[in-house]
Motif scaffolding. Structure first.
Motif, PDB file in Angstrom:
ATOM      1  N   ARG A 189      35.364  14.960  53.384  1.00  0.00           N
ATOM      2  CA  ARG A 189      34.252  15.820  52.936  1.00  0.00           C
ATOM      3  C   ARG A 189      33.653  16.565  54.119  1.00  0.00           C
ATOM      4  O   ARG A 189      33.347  17.759  54.024  1.00  0.00           O
ATOM      5  N   ASN A 190      33.467  15.846  55.214  1.00  0.00           N
ATOM      6  CA  ASN A 190      32.930  16.487  56.424  1.00  0.00           C
ATOM      7  C   ASN A 190      33.867  17.585  56.907  1.00  0.00           C
ATOM      8  O   ASN A 190      33.416  18.675  57.293  1.00  0.00           O
ATOM      9  N   THR A 191      35.154  17.310  56.888  1.00  0.00           N
ATOM     10  CA  THR A 191      36.146  18.295  57.313  1.00  0.00           C
ATOM     11  C   THR A 191      36.103  19.521  56.403  1.00  0.00           C
ATOM     12  O   THR A 191      36.142  20.659  56.875  1.00  0.00           O
ATOM     13  N   VAL A 192      36.013  19.286  55.097  1.00  0.00           N
ATOM     14  CA  VAL A 192      35.940  20.397  54.138  1.00  0.00           C
ATOM     15  C   VAL A 192      34.685  21.225  54.402  1.00  0.00           C
ATOM     16  O   VAL A 192      34.725  22.462  54.371  1.00  0.00           O
ATOM     17  N   GLU A 193      33.556  20.582  54.677  1.00  0.00           N
ATOM     18  CA  GLU A 193      32.317  21.307  54.971  1.00  0.00           C
ATOM     19  C   GLU A 193      32.466  22.145  56.234  1.00  0.00           C
ATOM     20  O   GLU A 193      32.006  23.288  56.289  1.00  0.00           O
TER      21      GLU A 193
END
Length: 168
Positions: A150-154
């Motif tokens: 999720r952090n990577t996607v953000e």
């Protein structure tokens, strides 16, 4: 090590007491069968399953004592249609109880039931607890990976937004 017990009841009860005894033997022997225990472990409503098993065993024993469908229905507080289903072996529970009755008849009114030892049950519980711990650990690892993704996607979204603003 398990315990083997011998249950005995008249297969053609002649009195109310005999009918009760047959019902108790049918209920107990059916409940302790491995296939019943396996089925019980997979059902959602365990209390409902046990209650229905008791009703089926009682209905069949009363039927064997020549009680009418109406009287059985009244005694057990269940619809006549259900009593008929139980006495005809119309569902899984009734079939299990009927098979115990057949075995009881073939053995002359007695049946042997194996009760698993407490030690084997404790060992099984310990194994399940270990498996549960491992699964919880795996869930935590997967949740950490999901959070990281999720952090990577953000970050990717933010970078794409920057690039998009740069292009305009």
């Amino acid at each position: 090590m398990s315990l083997l017990i011998r249950l005995q009841a008249p297969v053609h009860p002649g009195s109310r007491g005999d009918a009760r005894l047959l019902g108790i033997v049918l209920y107990t022997a059916t409940l302790l069968r491995p296939e019943t225990l396996q089925l019980l472990s997979s059902v959602e409503d365990k209390a409902g399953f046990i209650k229905e098993l008791y009703a089926a065993a009682s209905a069949l024993s009363m039927f064997r004592a020549n009680y009418s469908y109406g009287l059985i229905s009244q005694e057990l507080g269940i619809p006549e249609k259900t009593v008929r289903r139980y006495t005809r072996g119309g569902d899984t529970i009734s079939k299990l109880v009927s098979s115990v009755l057949s075995e009881l008849e073939s053995r002359g009114g007695y049946i042997e039931v194996e009760i698993p030892s407490v030690e084997s049950l404790k060992a099984k519980i310990n194994g399940l607890e270990e498996e549960n711990k491992e699964l919880r650990k795996r869930i935590q690892e997967l949740e950490a990976q999901v959070s990281q993704l999720r952090n990577t996607v953000e970050l990717v979204k933010a970078r794409l937004k920057e690039l998009q603003e740069t292009l305009h």
